[in-house]
Write an enzyme that holds these catalytic residues in place. Structure first.
Site, PDB file in Angstrom:
ATOM      1  N   CYS A 123     -14.736   5.865 -73.181  1.00  0.00           N
ATOM      2  CA  CYS A 123     -15.203   7.126 -73.705  1.00  0.00           C
ATOM      3  C   CYS A 123     -16.251   7.221 -74.678  1.00  0.00           C
ATOM      4  O   CYS A 123     -17.173   8.285 -74.787  1.00  0.00           O
ATOM      5  CB  CYS A 123     -14.041   7.943 -74.023  1.00  0.00           C
ATOM      6  SG  CYS A 123     -13.123   7.527 -75.576  1.00  0.00           S
ATOM      7  N   CYS A 131     -12.933   8.768 -70.057  1.00  0.00           N
ATOM      8  CA  CYS A 131     -12.483   7.460 -70.443  1.00  0.00           C
ATOM      9  C   CYS A 131     -12.669   6.711 -69.006  1.00  0.00           C
ATOM     10  O   CYS A 131     -12.126   5.405 -68.992  1.00  0.00           O
ATOM     11  CB  CYS A 131     -11.137   7.233 -70.691  1.00  0.00           C
ATOM     12  SG  CYS A 131     -10.813   8.423 -72.160  1.00  0.00           S
ATOM     13  N   LYS A 196       0.475   7.788 -74.317  1.00  0.00           N
ATOM     14  CA  LYS A 196      -0.592   8.607 -75.038  1.00  0.00           C
ATOM     15  C   LYS A 196      -0.717   9.981 -74.464  1.00  0.00           C
ATOM     16  O   LYS A 196      -1.069  10.085 -73.252  1.00  0.00           O
ATOM     17  CB  LYS A 196      -2.044   7.831 -75.009  1.00  0.00           C
ATOM     18  CG  LYS A 196      -3.252   8.282 -75.447  1.00  0.00           C
ATOM     19  CD  LYS A 196      -4.420   7.485 -75.380  1.00  0.00           C
ATOM     20  CE  LYS A 196      -5.556   8.109 -76.002  1.00  0.00           C
ATOM     21  NZ  LYS A 196      -6.926   7.223 -75.688  1.00  0.00           N
ATOM     22  N   ARG A 206     -12.573  12.218 -82.745  1.00  0.00           N
ATOM     23  CA  ARG A 206     -13.692  12.458 -81.932  1.00  0.00           C
ATOM     24  C   ARG A 206     -14.952  12.722 -82.520  1.00  0.00           C
ATOM     25  O   ARG A 206     -16.068  12.456 -81.942  1.00  0.00           O
ATOM     26  CB  ARG A 206     -13.272  13.540 -80.697  1.00  0.00           C
ATOM     27  CG  ARG A 206     -12.343  13.044 -79.750  1.00  0.00           C
ATOM     28  CD  ARG A 206     -11.821  14.430 -78.958  1.00  0.00           C
ATOM     29  NE  ARG A 206     -10.652  13.889 -78.061  1.00  0.00           N
ATOM     30  CZ  ARG A 206      -9.875  14.542 -77.296  1.00  0.00           C
ATOM     31  NH1 ARG A 206     -10.103  15.836 -77.088  1.00  0.00           N
ATOM     32  NH2 ARG A 206      -9.084  13.901 -76.591  1.00  0.00           N
ATOM     33  N   ARG A 218      -8.837  15.861 -71.100  1.00  0.00           N
ATOM     34  CA  ARG A 218      -8.358  14.484 -70.572  1.00  0.00           C
ATOM     35  C   ARG A 218      -6.788  14.616 -70.054  1.00  0.00           C
ATOM     36  O   ARG A 218      -6.233  13.833 -70.049  1.00  0.00           O
ATOM     37  CB  ARG A 218      -8.393  13.455 -71.720  1.00  0.00           C
ATOM     38  CG  ARG A 218      -9.922  13.389 -72.094  1.00  0.00           C
ATOM     39  CD  ARG A 218      -9.888  12.173 -73.217  1.00  0.00           C
ATOM     40  NE  ARG A 218     -11.389  12.004 -73.418  1.00  0.00           N
ATOM     41  CZ  ARG A 218     -11.880  11.651 -74.882  1.00  0.00           C
ATOM     42  NH1 ARG A 218     -11.129  11.724 -75.647  1.00  0.00           N
ATOM     43  NH2 ARG A 218     -13.142  11.489 -74.752  1.00  0.00           N
ATOM     44  N   GLU A 234       6.069   5.418 -67.919  1.00  0.00           N
ATOM     45  CA  GLU A 234       4.955   4.780 -68.646  1.00  0.00           C
ATOM     46  C   GLU A 234       5.021   3.569 -69.334  1.00  0.00           C
ATOM     47  O   GLU A 234       4.308   2.411 -68.918  1.00  0.00           O
ATOM     48  CB  GLU A 234       3.874   5.855 -69.394  1.00  0.00           C
ATOM     49  CG  GLU A 234       3.309   7.022 -68.605  1.00  0.00           C
ATOM     50  CD  GLU A 234       2.165   6.681 -67.795  1.00  0.00           C
ATOM     51  OE1 GLU A 234       1.634   5.468 -67.936  1.00  0.00           O
ATOM     52  OE2 GLU A 234       1.504   7.515 -67.158  1.00  0.00           O
ATOM     53  N   LYS A 249       1.349   7.015 -78.971  1.00  0.00           N
ATOM     54  CA  LYS A 249       0.113   7.873 -79.719  1.00  0.00           C
ATOM     55  C   LYS A 249       0.216   9.232 -78.954  1.00  0.00           C
ATOM     56  O   LYS A 249       0.186   9.592 -78.099  1.00  0.00           O
ATOM     57  CB  LYS A 249      -1.022   7.137 -79.476  1.00  0.00           C
ATOM     58  CG  LYS A 249      -2.519   7.835 -80.011  1.00  0.00           C
ATOM     59  CD  LYS A 249      -3.705   7.392 -79.581  1.00  0.00           C
ATOM     60  CE  LYS A 249      -4.972   8.178 -80.114  1.00  0.00           C
ATOM     61  NZ  LYS A 249      -6.193   7.360 -79.744  1.00  0.00           N
ATOM     62  N   SER A 275      -5.799  10.342 -86.325  1.00  0.00           N
ATOM     63  CA  SER A 275      -6.746  11.225 -87.192  1.00  0.00           C
ATOM     64  C   SER A 275      -6.156  12.584 -87.565  1.00  0.00           C
ATOM     65  O   SER A 275      -6.362  12.841 -88.885  1.00  0.00           O
ATOM     66  CB  SER A 275      -7.981  11.322 -86.475  1.00  0.00           C
ATOM     67  OG  SER A 275      -8.133  11.966 -85.275  1.00  0.00           O
TER      68      SER A 275
END
Length: 326
Positions: A123, A131, A196, A206, A218, A234, A249, A275
């Site tokens: 990305c 991505c 994620k 970003r 996404r 997952e 995440k 972030s």
């Protein structure tokens, strides 16, 4: 009152020493992974406006930050690259002279003991900000795997100690594992972004990585924040495909998921304190609304209590100082 019967749980809280003796969850500087953003250019140290204290660094300024990380006893960094040019297939991601590859070689030459993790995604390198390979408005799964595998091999050749694929394509772990093994990197572990979510908490990142998607979002490949059992599917897939670590995440709003993953897998679990979580704390602290030190240490401890063995966090340097009483 003499007839009352109850437990005196407060006995074990009588002093700081007593509380320390019976503490169940221990936060250590050795738990931390510090994210770093590497950018092309010279003498660049750009503070990210939405992430006070975090910078985009050019290669000639990189070692200043690395020296500080090492001096604080933080054992690992994860690298994100910002190339000078982007294209439809993210060529810069798998260029042996790409920004992350050069940064990795520089760090390992000066500090071979520091564990360097390479974020493996496209990305930051694609002109569309997605991505993987894009056809029309679709992000194509299988063609993306080939490019991600090439990226992982290039990063391992540069000296990355750990490959951390973050793209959320189906089969990305097995594709990367096979490519690494075929090229003689069978001992390089994979730290998979296994769980994620398509989260609003990524906004400041970003800005830092200059990786916002140019169209759409996404949500066709990152997970729905409302889903819990999907996280276990997952995680199970990545374990079967050969992952060595599993990342959850974001962390703070997904502590329940982290505990679920920890309870169901035998691999080390990594929390990514993202972030948006960092920026909210920084903003509140700068306004004098909270005690930053206490909030940060409490938050990071909650992630360990929820099952994290390691924590990727932008607070790592501050937290390491605070844990040392500085």
């Amino acid at each position: 009152m003499t007839q009352l019967q109850f437990r005196r749980n407060r006995r074990l809280r009588n002093s700081a020493t007593m509380r320390s003796m019976v503490r169940e969850t221990i936060l250590r500087k050795e738990d931390f992974i510090y994210p770093m953003f590497i950018i092309e250019g010279e003498n660049v140290k750009n503070e990210i406006s939405s992430m006070p204290g975090i910078y985009q660094l050019s290669l000639d300024r990189l070692l200043e930050e690395v020296e500080e990380v090492v001096s604080l006893g933080i054992p690992s960094v994860i690298l994100f690259g910002i190339p000078s040019e982007k294209d439809a297939t993210g060529t810069g991601a798998f260029d042996d002279e790409g920004i992350v590859q050069r940064a990795t070689r520089l760090i390992k030459e000066k500090h071979p003991e520091l564990v360097v993790i390479a974020d493996t995604c496209l990305c930051e390198y694609t002109d569309h900000g997605h991505c993987g390979v894009v056809h029309g408005s679709d992000v194509l799964n299988d063609p993306s795997l080939e490019l991600l595998a090439k990226t992982a091999v290039s990063q391992a050749k540069a000296g990355a100690d750990i490959i951390a694929p973050s793209n959320m394509m189906d089969g990305f772990v097995v594709a990367i594992r096979q490519a690494l093994d075929e090229k003689g990197f069978e001992n390089v572990p994979i730290m998979s972004y296994a769980v994620k979510y398509a989260s609003a908490y990524y906004g400041p990142f970003r800005d830092a990585a200059e990786s916002a998607p140019q169209f759409g979002d996404r949500k066709t490949y990152q997970m729905d924040p409302a889903n819990r059992m999907e996280a276990l599917r997952e995680a199970e897939s990545d374990v079967m495909e050969g992952a060595d670590f599993l990342i959850v995440k974001p962390a703070l709003s997904y502590l329940d998921i982290m505990r679920d993953v920890k309870n169901n897998v035998l691999l080390p679990v990594v929390a990514y304190n993202v972030s948006g979580e960092y920026s909210m704390v920084k903003a509140a602290a700068q306004n004098g609304w909270i005690n930053e030190k206490e909030i940060v240490l409490e938050t990071l401890t909650s992630m360990k209590r929820a099952g994290a063995d390691l924590i990727m966090t932008y607070h790592a340097k501050d937290a390491a100082r605070w844990l040392e009483g500085k």
